[in-house]
Enzyme design. Structure first.
Site, short mmCIF file in Angstrom:
data_model
loop_
_atom_site.label_atom_id
_atom_site.label_comp_id
_atom_site.label_asym_id
_atom_site.label_seq_id
_atom_site.Cartn_x
_atom_site.Cartn_y
_atom_site.Cartn_z
N LYS A 188 -12.47 11.00 15.06
CA LYS A 188 -10.96 10.75 16.00
C LYS A 188 -10.30 11.82 16.40
O LYS A 188 -9.58 11.45 17.24
CB LYS A 188 -10.39 10.00 14.52
N SER A 243 -5.05 11.48 -0.37
CA SER A 243 -3.59 10.62 -0.68
C SER A 243 -4.13 10.05 0.51
O SER A 243 -3.63 8.63 1.45
CB SER A 243 -1.98 10.44 -0.68
N GLY A 285 0.91 -1.05 -0.12
CA GLY A 285 -0.02 0.10 -0.01
C GLY A 285 0.81 1.49 -0.21
O GLY A 285 1.83 1.27 -0.18
N CYS A 314 -3.69 10.55 11.21
CA CYS A 314 -2.92 11.66 10.18
C CYS A 314 -2.98 12.67 10.44
O CYS A 314 -2.34 13.41 10.98
CB CYS A 314 -3.07 11.31 9.01
N HIS A 321 -1.18 17.39 4.85
CA HIS A 321 -2.34 18.01 5.43
C HIS A 321 -2.07 19.72 5.79
O HIS A 321 -0.99 18.96 6.83
CB HIS A 321 -2.95 16.54 6.32
#
Length: 329
Positions: A205, A161, A14, A131, A234
């Site tokens: 989250k 992504s 991945g 992330c 990000h």
């Protein structure tokens, strides 16, 4: 000679998994032997590591055992739910990138710049945070220690992504196979599914993970997570209400002292963190540091990091580095 470790990467085919392999090499993690695992359809493919082509093997219930000592997972929650306990029972220390174990009260959720002290030799499954949460809590640690934090407002600007190869394909091919709308021509204020509260899972989250990592459930936190049409990195706008007054120069000094943080905050010359410049780096970039004059002790920050690296692969490897450095493995 310092000890070297037998390391496995699960989900190696991945986007994040292959990045983990790169980061292990770039950071010269003490690897004795590297094993790569993924689903049956990826078996037989190879990834380069230190001049060798390492074959990807099919993951089975017999894969993760001695002599493997560390397994870094990036294969999704269901894979982690099934295989991480098997690995742990075999004495393998698992560092997991999925959301499966993050809010498990018996599992540690770790950002090495923030809470490495929670790790012990008994931790066999360790969770890597979301992330956008990782890059956000890095600057919060010195602020909560020195000033206290009353409230946090997150607004994220997250690259495609973060949705894996399918997200990248939608951007590059102008398709909607992953996103609900054509991401190449808009921003989408939805990441993951909606909950009954009206928040998305991604937003929840960030709220829950920040509470756990900072160890303070009393902080008021809200979040809006937005997908933007860029490939990597990000951005997060963070609005804080601190408990004590502060000096902006001292805030900058506190943030600049964090390992891996780069301050980019020169508005006179239009210098501030850019997602394009953060891509392919392991740093957390912070700028637009200013008071929020609408509230007492208010502070605004803009924080940028590569979501595949610091937001996933690099943070996972840093957890492994911490375990090795502290003699916990």
């Amino acid at each position: 000679m310092s000890k070297k470790y037998n390391v496995a990467v699960v989900g190696a085919s991945g986007v994040v998994g292959s990045t983990i392999v790169k980061v292990l090499e770039e950071r010269n993690f003490p690897v004795a032997e590297l094993s790569l695992f993924a689903s049956k359809r990826s078996a037989g493919k190879t990834l380069p590591f230190k001049g060798q082509d390492i074959p990807i093997q099919e993951l089975t219930e017999d894969s993760l055992k001695s002599p493997i000592e560390i397994a870094i997972f990036s294969a999704g929650g269901e894979t982690s739910k099934h295989y991480a306990p098997i690995a742990a029972a075999n004495g393998v220390t698992v560092i997991d990138n999925s959301s499966q174990w993050r809010m498990d009260p018996d599992k540690k959720l770790v950002v090495p710049e923030v809470n490495p002290q929670v790790l012990t030799a008994n931790d066999k499954i360790i969770a890597n945070p979301n992330c956008s949460t990782i890059q956000s809590v890095v600057p919060l640690k010195p602020l909560i220690d020195k000033y206290g934090i009353k409230r946090i407002v997150y607004n994220t600007y997250q690259a495609v992504s973060g949705a894996g190869k399918a997200g990248i394909d939608d951007l590059e091919n102008h398709t909607t196979n992953n996103f609900q709308y054509p991401i190449h021509e808009t921003v989408i204020p939805q990441i993951d599914v909606f909950l009954e509260s009206g928040y998305t899972k991604e937003e929840q989250k960030m709220i829950d993970e920040t509470h756990k990592i900072l160890g303070d459930d009393s902080i008021g936190i809200t979040a809006t997570a937005v997908r933007v049409p860029i490939k990597t990195s990000h951005g997060v706008s963070i609005n804080l209400e601190l408990k004590k007054d502060f000096d902006l120069d001292e805030i900058r000094q506190e943030l600049a002292a964090i390992p891996g943080v780069i301050i980019v905050d020169d508005i006179a010359n239009n210098k501030y963190p850019l997602q394009s410049e953060a891509a392919n780096t392991d740093n957390v970039y912070i700028g637009r540091i200013r008071r929020d004059t609408s509230v007492e002790n208010g502070l605004n920050l803009y924080v940028v990091a590569d979501n595949l690296r610091k937001g996933a692969a690099t943070n996972s490897v840093q957890i492994a580095e911490t375990l090795v450095k502290e003699g916990l493995i």
